[in-house]
Design a protein around this motif. Structure first.
Motif, PDB file in Angstrom:
ATOM      1  N   ALA A  95      -5.029 -71.535  -2.721  1.00 59.37           N
ATOM      2  CA  ALA A  95      -6.039 -72.199  -1.893  1.00 59.37           C
ATOM      3  C   ALA A  95      -5.520 -72.463  -0.492  1.00 59.37           C
ATOM      4  O   ALA A  95      -6.189 -73.107   0.306  1.00 59.37           O
ATOM      5  CB  ALA A  95      -6.468 -73.511  -2.557  1.00 59.37           C
ATOM      6  N   VAL A  96      -4.334 -71.959  -0.194  1.00 60.85           N
ATOM      7  CA  VAL A  96      -3.743 -72.178   1.131  1.00 60.85           C
ATOM      8  C   VAL A  96      -4.187 -71.043   2.054  1.00 60.85           C
ATOM      9  O   VAL A  96      -3.861 -69.872   1.833  1.00 60.85           O
ATOM     10  CB  VAL A  96      -2.202 -72.223   1.044  1.00 60.85           C
ATOM     11  CG1 VAL A  96      -1.601 -72.426   2.428  1.00 60.85           C
ATOM     12  CG2 VAL A  96      -1.760 -73.335   0.094  1.00 60.85           C
ATOM     13  N   CYS A  97      -4.936 -71.414   3.074  1.00 57.02           N
ATOM     14  CA  CYS A  97      -5.480 -70.425   4.014  1.00 57.02           C
ATOM     15  C   CYS A  97      -4.350 -69.656   4.681  1.00 57.02           C
ATOM     16  O   CYS A  97      -3.339 -70.236   5.090  1.00 57.02           O
ATOM     17  CB  CYS A  97      -6.332 -71.137   5.055  1.00 57.02           C
ATOM     18  SG  CYS A  97      -7.058 -70.020   6.271  1.00 57.02           S
ATOM     19  N   THR A  98      -4.540 -68.348   4.800  1.00 58.26           N
ATOM     20  CA  THR A  98      -3.505 -67.501   5.384  1.00 58.26           C
ATOM     21  C   THR A  98      -3.526 -67.538   6.910  1.00 58.26           C
ATOM     22  O   THR A  98      -2.710 -66.892   7.557  1.00 58.26           O
ATOM     23  CB  THR A  98      -3.656 -66.043   4.909  1.00 58.26           C
ATOM     24  OG1 THR A  98      -4.982 -65.595   5.218  1.00 58.26           O
ATOM     25  CG2 THR A  98      -3.407 -65.939   3.417  1.00 58.26           C
ATOM     26  N   HIS A  99      -4.443 -68.298   7.487  1.00 59.63           N
ATOM     27  CA  HIS A  99      -4.440 -68.435   8.938  1.00 59.63           C
ATOM     28  C   HIS A  99      -3.382 -69.441   9.370  1.00 59.63           C
ATOM     29  O   HIS A  99      -2.353 -69.075   9.904  1.00 59.63           O
ATOM     30  CB  HIS A  99      -5.837 -68.842   9.438  1.00 59.63           C
ATOM     31  CG  HIS A  99      -5.898 -69.077  10.918  1.00 59.63           C
ATOM     32  ND1 HIS A  99      -6.476 -70.192  11.463  1.00 59.63           N
ATOM     33  CD2 HIS A  99      -5.422 -68.337  11.948  1.00 59.63           C
ATOM     34  CE1 HIS A  99      -6.355 -70.119  12.794  1.00 59.63           C
ATOM     35  NE2 HIS A  99      -5.732 -69.001  13.108  1.00 59.63           N
ATOM     36  N   GLN A 100      -3.629 -70.720   9.107  1.00 59.27           N
ATOM     37  CA  GLN A 100      -2.646 -71.734   9.507  1.00 59.27           C
ATOM     38  C   GLN A 100      -2.339 -72.724   8.397  1.00 59.27           C
ATOM     39  O   GLN A 100      -1.823 -73.799   8.664  1.00 59.27           O
ATOM     40  CB  GLN A 100      -3.121 -72.468  10.767  1.00 59.27           C
ATOM     41  CG  GLN A 100      -3.051 -71.596  12.018  1.00 59.27           C
ATOM     42  CD  GLN A 100      -3.408 -72.345  13.278  1.00 59.27           C
ATOM     43  OE1 GLN A 100      -3.766 -73.517  13.260  1.00 59.27           O
ATOM     44  NE2 GLN A 100      -3.336 -71.643  14.401  1.00 59.27           N
ATOM     45  N   GLY A 101      -2.689 -72.386   7.185  1.00 63.52           N
ATOM     46  CA  GLY A 101      -2.225 -73.181   6.056  1.00 63.52           C
ATOM     47  C   GLY A 101      -3.088 -74.342   5.606  1.00 63.52           C
ATOM     48  O   GLY A 101      -2.664 -75.141   4.768  1.00 63.52           O
TER      49      GLY A 101
END
Ligand code: FES
Length: 153
Positions: A95-101
């Motif tokens: 669930a951790v976005c690969t953009h900025q976390g």
């Protein structure tokens, strides 16, 4: 043994598990797992009324029946998203976005949404479907038990 509903349900679950894990269904006996009877105080349980005497080996993240078809559920504590792109087929992604976390916060219209900058990801394969993120959410292996409990593999 003559209930067609139960038979159909088992078939769907088995198909989902096989599709995901290549035939690996949650271990039931025979394994060399160390089953710690530790009870975690203060844990946010999923509302189980009492300790069952026939507890499953792995702690289930969620029940398959709680995951909408074509959608999914964000499990904030575990930092994962469990999805069901098609009936009986379950996937799990970080669930951790690969953009900025940031943590993604919801699933709607077949997309997993990040609240920080608006990136979206596919419930089917975690691929970034709208930027600024460009990389997919990493997939996590899961197993689906006979009782419908979905656990990290
Ligand atoms: Fe998710 Fe920027 S951290 S869109």
């Amino acid at each position: 043994m003559s209930d067609p509903t139960q038979t159909a349900r088992r078939t769907v679950l088995a198909a989902g598990a096989a599709a995901l894990a290549g035939g690996t269904i949650a271990a039931c006996g025979g394994g060399g797992g160390t089953d710690e009877p530790a009870s975690e105080p203060g844990g946010a349980s999923t509302g189980e009324p009492q300790a069952s005497s026939a507890a499953p080996a792995a702690k289930a993240l969620i029940k398959s029946s709680e995951v909408p078809v074509g959608g999914g559920k964000v499990l904030k504590e575990e930092k994962v998203v469990v999805t069901q792109p098609t009936a009986g087929s379950f996937r799990c992604f970080s669930a951790v976005c690969t953009h900025q976390g940031c943590l993604v916060d919801k699933v709607r219209d077949g997309q997993i949404d990040c609240p920080c900058h608006g990136s979206t990801f596919s419930v089917t394969d975690g691929a970034a479907t709208k930027g600024p993120a460009t990389r997919p959410l990493p997939e996590k292996k899961i197993t689906v038990a006979a009782d419908g409990g979905i656990s990290l593999a």
